[in-house]
Design a protein around this motif. Sequence first.
Motif, PDB file in Angstrom:
ATOM      1  N   PRO A  70     -25.317 -61.158 -47.154  1.00 15.01           N
ATOM      2  CA  PRO A  70     -25.851 -61.434 -48.482  1.00 15.01           C
ATOM      3  C   PRO A  70     -25.865 -62.917 -48.832  1.00 15.01           C
ATOM      4  O   PRO A  70     -26.745 -63.374 -49.561  1.00 15.01           O
ATOM      5  N   TYR A  71     -24.903 -63.665 -48.305  1.00 16.93           N
ATOM      6  CA  TYR A  71     -24.848 -65.081 -48.641  1.00 16.93           C
ATOM      7  C   TYR A  71     -25.908 -65.894 -47.909  1.00 16.93           C
ATOM      8  O   TYR A  71     -26.139 -67.052 -48.240  1.00 16.93           O
ATOM      9  N   TYR A 120     -21.303 -74.000 -59.139  1.00 19.40           N
ATOM     10  CA  TYR A 120     -20.510 -72.945 -58.502  1.00 19.40           C
ATOM     11  C   TYR A 120     -19.021 -73.110 -58.783  1.00 19.40           C
ATOM     12  O   TYR A 120     -18.277 -72.121 -58.815  1.00 19.40           O
ATOM     13  N   CYS A 180     -28.821 -70.888 -59.010  1.00 20.68           N
ATOM     14  CA  CYS A 180     -29.644 -71.734 -58.134  1.00 20.68           C
ATOM     15  C   CYS A 180     -30.930 -72.155 -58.822  1.00 20.68           C
ATOM     16  O   CYS A 180     -31.420 -73.265 -58.613  1.00 20.68           O
ATOM     17  N   PHE A 231     -24.490 -66.300 -58.722  1.00 22.01           N
ATOM     18  CA  PHE A 231     -24.765 -67.357 -57.743  1.00 22.01           C
ATOM     19  C   PHE A 231     -26.266 -67.557 -57.587  1.00 22.01           C
ATOM     20  O   PHE A 231     -26.764 -68.691 -57.618  1.00 22.01           O
ATOM     21  N   TRP A 269     -22.121 -54.029 -50.482  1.00 20.96           N
ATOM     22  CA  TRP A 269     -22.543 -55.385 -50.116  1.00 20.96           C
ATOM     23  C   TRP A 269     -21.423 -56.144 -49.440  1.00 20.96           C
ATOM     24  O   TRP A 269     -21.668 -57.052 -48.654  1.00 20.96           O
ATOM     25  N   ARG A 270     -20.155 -55.760 -49.668  1.00 23.61           N
ATOM     26  CA  ARG A 270     -19.053 -56.430 -48.980  1.00 23.61           C
ATOM     27  C   ARG A 270     -19.034 -56.074 -47.509  1.00 23.61           C
ATOM     28  O   ARG A 270     -18.625 -56.878 -46.665  1.00 23.61           O
ATOM     29  N   LEU A 308     -28.541 -67.157 -50.303  1.00 19.94           N
ATOM     30  CA  LEU A 308     -28.351 -68.440 -50.984  1.00 19.94           C
ATOM     31  C   LEU A 308     -28.902 -69.585 -50.145  1.00 19.94           C
ATOM     32  O   LEU A 308     -29.514 -70.525 -50.671  1.00 19.94           O
ATOM     33  N   PHE A 342     -22.040 -62.214 -57.456  1.00 16.50           N
ATOM     34  CA  PHE A 342     -23.026 -62.719 -56.499  1.00 16.50           C
ATOM     35  C   PHE A 342     -24.375 -62.953 -57.174  1.00 16.50           C
ATOM     36  O   PHE A 342     -25.087 -63.910 -56.843  1.00 16.50           O
ATOM     37  N   PHE A 397     -21.321 -61.639 -44.001  1.00 15.32           N
ATOM     38  CA  PHE A 397     -21.877 -62.833 -44.596  1.00 15.32           C
ATOM     39  C   PHE A 397     -23.367 -62.724 -44.848  1.00 15.32           C
ATOM     40  O   PHE A 397     -23.977 -63.661 -45.341  1.00 15.32           O
TER      41      PHE A 397
END
Length: 395
Positions: free
Chosen positions: A216-217, A252, A278, A274, A209-210, A220, A271, A214
Amino acid sequence: HILLEDMGFSNDVRESAGSFGITLYGYNYDELYRWAEAMRDTLTSYRRIRDVLIRSELSYYRDDYMEFFFGLDKQRMAQENLNAVQLFGSLHAVFDRDIFIGNVVSEQGNERIMLSSVESRADDVWMLGQTPLIIGDRNYKLGMLAQMDKQQAPQEVVKENQQYRLILQYEYVGAHEQGINVQKREVDDFNAAMPIGYHAEGRQTYSSWRDQGFKPYLLLGVIIVIIFFTTAILFNSFKQPLAILFIIPVSYIGIFLTFYLFQLNFDQGGFASFVLLCGLTINAGIYILNEYNSIRRSRPRLSPLRAYIKAWNAKIVPIFLTTITTILGFIPFMVGSQHEAFWFPMAAGTIGGLTMSFVGVFILLPMLTRMFPRQRKPRVRRKRVAVAPANVDTE
């Protein structure tokens, strides 16, 4: 005792081909294959790398396709003042088949006479290496001048953007980041050495996932947009949902502090916390603001401060109990000496975020509620106008 871990079982007997790969591109296939062999020899010089496969396609598993490779001992042949043409010419007597030597006349007509070596189909690799050869006035064994071994080979010739493509696939035994550094260093060295028209690119078969940057983010952001429109429909306002969304960054902060203070590794579990926060942290704000709007509708003469205090007193106990029970529910994932790579960071981040969310609910939410009140349509007061009665003739 037996330790049960979160591991699966599979009866798949296929062997992994490796999680690292280097793709080579070039306009001459033979030259490209020579560069692939040179890179394979360089990679196998590392003690943590073995079984570098030259393939045409990237695959998760090894293929069963094998070929015999005939490798010349160039140093020995140079010492003997021999070349490849002389060596292969001496093998004709062993491998030649269907050699035309003339014709013979029979009752059926003219027939061709063909000769084939009896040993061409009967010899194995060892016997082939011991085959005596006569080159010039000297005798040799084939095993003295060449080596024959069985290796995996590309099953097809692949072109991409008018370039031939070969893939070196291997496994690095050790830290993943160190394997990436080794791959990058070798790719840079070969790119500097290869001629124009040839280049190498590093790649991996298993992307984490790294490695997705960006992307995966962005999940959010999608969740926040969904929360905004859902609460806007509930509150009938575009301003009050902002008070709900500002609580999420406060939670966060609790995640960042937890991973920083306890020196935890932030990975998929962090992650996941996070994403989980939410949904958990906005529940308290939704309960309070929904009750606040209900009180304002039923008692319009009540001041906003008193209406918020009444909503707070009505919902704070279930909010507090819900948050505490959620924190207690994640504690079992943190108990014990065996810390799971996914569940432990997720539990730690969720507990830290829920703890910090109390700051947002107790302090930030009342302030933002005053700043973002729900829009109400002004009431239009109707003025009563006295109408004088019309003069009526009674005569």
